[in-house]
Design an enzyme around this catalytic site. Structure first.
Site, mmCIF file in Angstrom:
data_model
loop_
_atom_site.group_PDB
_atom_site.id
_atom_site.type_symbol
_atom_site.label_atom_id
_atom_site.label_comp_id
_atom_site.label_asym_id
_atom_site.label_seq_id
_atom_site.Cartn_x
_atom_site.Cartn_y
_atom_site.Cartn_z
ATOM 1 N N PHE A 140 -99.679 -43.880 -20.435
ATOM 2 C CA PHE A 140 -100.377 -43.020 -21.396
ATOM 3 C C PHE A 140 -101.799 -43.528 -21.549
ATOM 4 O O PHE A 140 -102.009 -44.720 -21.797
ATOM 5 C CB PHE A 140 -99.674 -43.032 -22.755
ATOM 6 C CG PHE A 140 -100.315 -42.083 -23.732
ATOM 7 C CD1 PHE A 140 -100.032 -40.721 -23.691
ATOM 8 C CD2 PHE A 140 -101.228 -42.546 -24.679
ATOM 9 C CE1 PHE A 140 -100.646 -39.840 -24.575
ATOM 10 C CE2 PHE A 140 -101.846 -41.665 -25.557
ATOM 11 C CZ PHE A 140 -101.551 -40.310 -25.506
ATOM 12 N N ASP A 225 -106.039 -50.768 -19.296
ATOM 13 C CA ASP A 225 -106.064 -50.044 -20.565
ATOM 14 C C ASP A 225 -105.371 -50.938 -21.591
ATOM 15 O O ASP A 225 -104.146 -51.022 -21.636
ATOM 16 C CB ASP A 225 -105.333 -48.703 -20.397
ATOM 17 C CG ASP A 225 -105.236 -47.935 -21.714
ATOM 18 O OD1 ASP A 225 -105.472 -48.541 -22.776
ATOM 19 O OD2 ASP A 225 -104.906 -46.730 -21.674
ATOM 20 N N LYS A 254 -107.869 -48.715 -31.034
ATOM 21 C CA LYS A 254 -106.798 -49.021 -31.988
ATOM 22 C C LYS A 254 -107.143 -50.208 -32.896
ATOM 23 O O LYS A 254 -107.950 -50.061 -33.799
ATOM 24 C CB LYS A 254 -105.477 -49.226 -31.244
ATOM 25 C CG LYS A 254 -104.908 -47.896 -30.689
ATOM 26 C CD LYS A 254 -103.443 -48.030 -30.327
ATOM 27 C CE LYS A 254 -102.871 -46.746 -29.774
ATOM 28 N NZ LYS A 254 -102.400 -45.828 -30.773
#
Ligand code: PLP
Length: 407
Positions: A140, A225, A254
């Site tokens: 993702f 990532d 995040k």
């Protein structure tokens, strides 16, 4: 429609485009690892806003930093630079392999920048034929058109085509598959060191080493990532530090802003030159408010004592979840993940039912997440203590018992 005095969960259905299905309560206040809703009901929050609020809610030092910066300067655009963003860049680069940073506002945007940089680097340095991107099933990387296309979960890109071309997906942790997929037309391989949304699956160290070797052999860039794994989540500042594999580009978001939107893409001087003036940008990227908060987050998280606390708390949470697997062997089969990024995998017979547990837990005052349909996900604030974990254990067992009674 409701007036502002009568904001309820129903209001959501009336006014918000239905891309989300939020819980039945509305949180109004948070402190540390707890949240309270409109009725003052308390919740133990093991979601941290999906791996975002590492320092918990309303952390006093972050509140102070934001207050001070908000009285000085909010935004000037990238026609000017600002002190907080330069301080943040220096600190982030000092702490990592990288020597240049680009700031934006979310994880997807950081990955969008990384993928664009890889294409531009390959185009300018090797020619337009070197444009293929390789990614992994179940990965993702965000919700922009480019990042849903690169992500390895077709459910997120179906119906949005035509999608950007020259993107291949291969099996995660399968060295033979990636060897077969690599060739000189690949410009980049993008990987999560621990697949988060895809099910909390850590990459094998040998697999990441193989990616590094294959990227070197085929002159492709390796992009990590670390939007979910980074900023302490797995027990290191960034997960690559533990795997001993250095990427060419790394993305963060995040926990970097603890809830204040910010994303970062970091790389080396040489690669950075390919994004020259005017080739990429965003109005808000690296604005003083976001940058001052992220600078403070980095200062607090990046100390040996704090990172060791994360590893310790991660071990305690894992032990608690492993006890759950032992207590309910029919229902759960495994604990997965790393540090404070853990998942409880449902056994074969109960696959697809993680959401039921999540909903019952919320009724009992415990907030947990899903990673797909089969994994109950735990990505709590880093400041979680043994006491919180014991509280979570009691609430989780109560919720699982209630779920089993219903099944
Ligand atoms: N990459 C990874 C590994 C993620 O976990 C996420 C979000 O869950 C993203 C990218 C997208 O980040 P954002 O939602 O901030 O765009």
């Amino acid at each position: 429609m409701n007036t502002s005095a009568e904001i309820t969960r129903q209001t959501f259905d009336e006014v918000i485009i239905p891309t989300y299905a939020p819980g039945e309560f509305i949180p109004v206040r948070g402190r540390g690892v707890h949240l309270w809703d409109q009725n003052n009901k308390q919740y133990l929050d093991l979601t941290g806003g999906i791996a975002v609020s590492g320092l918990g809610h309303a952390h006093p030092e972050l509140v102070k930093t934001l207050r001070e910066q908000s009285g000085l300067l909010w935004h000037v655009s990238n026609f000017y630079t600002n002190e907080p963003v330069l301080q943040l860049a220096k600190a982030l680069l000092d702490a990592t392999f990288a020597t240049k940073a680009f700031f934006c506002n979310s994880g997807a945007e950081a990955n969008e920048g990384a993928l664009k940089l890889a294409r531009k680097w390959a185009h300018d340095r090797h020619g337009p034929q070197k444009a293929r991107i390789v990614s992994f099933h179940n990965s993702f990387h965000g919700r922009t058109l480019f990042t849903v296309s690169v992500g390895g979960q077709p459910k997120f890109s179906e119906g949005f085509g035509p999608l950007p071309p020259l993107i291949d997906h291969v099996e995660f942790n399968d060295i033979a598959a990636i060897e077969a997929a690599m060739a000189d037309d690949v410009c980049a391989v993008i990987v999560e060191p621990v697949q988060g949304e895809g099910g909390m699956t850590p990459a094998d160290p040998d697999f990441l080493r193989a990616l590094r070797e294959l990227c070197d052999r085929h002159q492709a860039l390796l992009i990590f990532d670390e939007i979910q794994t980074g900023m302490g989540r797995t027990g290191q500042l960034f997960a690559y530090m533990e795997y001993d594999v250095v990427p060419d580009i790394l993305t963060s978001a995040k926990a970097l802003g603890n809830g204040f939107p910010i994303g970062a893409m970091i790389t080396t001087d040489d690669i950075a030159t390919y994004l020259s003036v005017g080739t990429h940008g965003t109005t808000y990227g690296g604005n003083p408010l976001a940058a001052s908060v992220a600078g403070k987050v980095l200062e607090i998280v990046n100390t040996p004592a704090f990172l060791s606390h994360i590893r310790q708390a991660g071990a305690e949470l894992r032990a608690m979840l492993e006890d759950i697997v032992t207590s309910y062997p029919e229902h759960f089969s495994e604990v997965r993940g790393k540090g404070l990024m853990l998942g409880l995998l449902l056994s074969e017979a109960f696959r697809g039912r993680a959401r039921e547990i999540m909903n019952i837990a919320a009724e009992n005052g415990l907030l947990v997440l899903l990673a797909g349909l089969d994994v109950v996900r735990f990505v709590p604030p880093f400041i979680i203590t043994g006491e919180h974990i014991r509280e979570a254990d009691t609430l989780l067992r109560k919720s699982i018992d209630a779920w089993i009674r219903k099944t």
